[in-house]
Design a protein around this motif. Structure first.
Motif, PDB file in Angstrom:
ATOM      1  N   LYS A 184       0.850  -1.180   0.000  1.00  0.00           N
ATOM      2  CA  LYS A 184       0.000   0.000   0.000  1.00  0.00           C
ATOM      3  C   LYS A 184       0.886   1.229   0.000  1.00  0.00           C
ATOM      4  N   VAL A 185       0.542   2.143  -0.849  1.00  0.00           N
ATOM      5  CA  VAL A 185       1.284   3.383  -0.908  1.00  0.00           C
ATOM      6  C   VAL A 185       0.546   4.384  -0.037  1.00  0.00           C
ATOM      7  N   VAL A 186       1.197   4.810   0.990  1.00  0.00           N
ATOM      8  CA  VAL A 186       0.585   5.765   1.904  1.00  0.00           C
ATOM      9  C   VAL A 186       1.167   7.131   1.579  1.00  0.00           C
ATOM     10  N   LYS A 187       0.259   8.037   1.242  1.00  0.00           N
ATOM     11  CA  LYS A 187       0.715   9.386   0.930  1.00  0.00           C
ATOM     12  C   LYS A 187       0.797  10.169   2.228  1.00  0.00           C
ATOM     13  N   LYS A 188       1.894  10.828   2.370  1.00  0.00           N
ATOM     14  CA  LYS A 188       2.076  11.627   3.560  1.00  0.00           C
ATOM     15  C   LYS A 188       1.471  13.002   3.329  1.00  0.00           C
ATOM     16  N   LYS A 189       0.807  13.483   4.358  1.00  0.00           N
ATOM     17  CA  LYS A 189       0.209  14.809   4.250  1.00  0.00           C
ATOM     18  C   LYS A 189       1.316  15.834   4.448  1.00  0.00           C
ATOM     19  N   PRO A 190       1.333  16.838   3.601  1.00  0.00           N
ATOM     20  CA  PRO A 190       2.361  17.852   3.773  1.00  0.00           C
ATOM     21  C   PRO A 190       2.115  18.634   5.067  1.00  0.00           C
TER      22      PRO A 190
END
Length: 147
Positions: free
Chosen positions: A113-119
């Motif tokens: 799973k690719v977890v996008k980090k919140k800026p």
């Protein structure tokens, strides 16, 4: 009276190897860069083998003889292995043929799973107004009139 020939007492077989072998083992085991002292060699030999009380005299004569033969090199008060013992033929090492490389079993490829980090929000602090500098007017020179 004529003396009858006395029977020589047979010496019991020594429970230790020859002194030359013990000295060589001691120097190799101690691994001193500047050479091993007589005291250090004696302590090592005494800890490994059961020896008579007078072994130090035999050890010193063995060290002197080995130095004369070129088996040892005397450096200050220490001994290093000489060229004769360093160049002694070593046992041949039989190299084994490398085994055929083993095939790795196929591994399952799983999707991660690719977890996008919140800026992160960057909060900018407002700059404070720089304090006003006091300006000073150049002072006028007072000129006195001559009479």
């Amino acid at each position: 009276m004529p003396r009858t020939p006395a029977k020589k007492a047979k010496k019991a077989a020594a429970s230790h190897p020859p002194y030359a072998t013990m000295v060589q083992e001691a120097i190799k085991d101690l691994k001193d860069r500047t050479g091993s002292s007589t005291v250090a060699i004696a302590k090592w030999v005494e800890s490994k083998y059961t020896l008579p009380d007078t072994f130090k005299k035999s050890l010193s004569t063995a060290l002197k003889k080995m130095t004369e033969d070129g088996k040892l090199v005397k450096v200050k008060a220490s001994y290093k292995l000489g060229a004769a013992l360093k160049a002694a033929p070593k046992k041949k090492v039989v190299k084994k043929k490398p085994a055929a490389p083993k095939k790795k079993p196929a591994t399952k490829v799983t999707k991660k799973k690719v977890v996008k980090k919140k800026p992160k929000k960057v909060v900018k602090k407002p700059k404070k107004a720089a304090p006003k500098k006091k300006t000073t007017a150049p002072k006028k020179k007072i000129v006195k009139k001559k009479k």
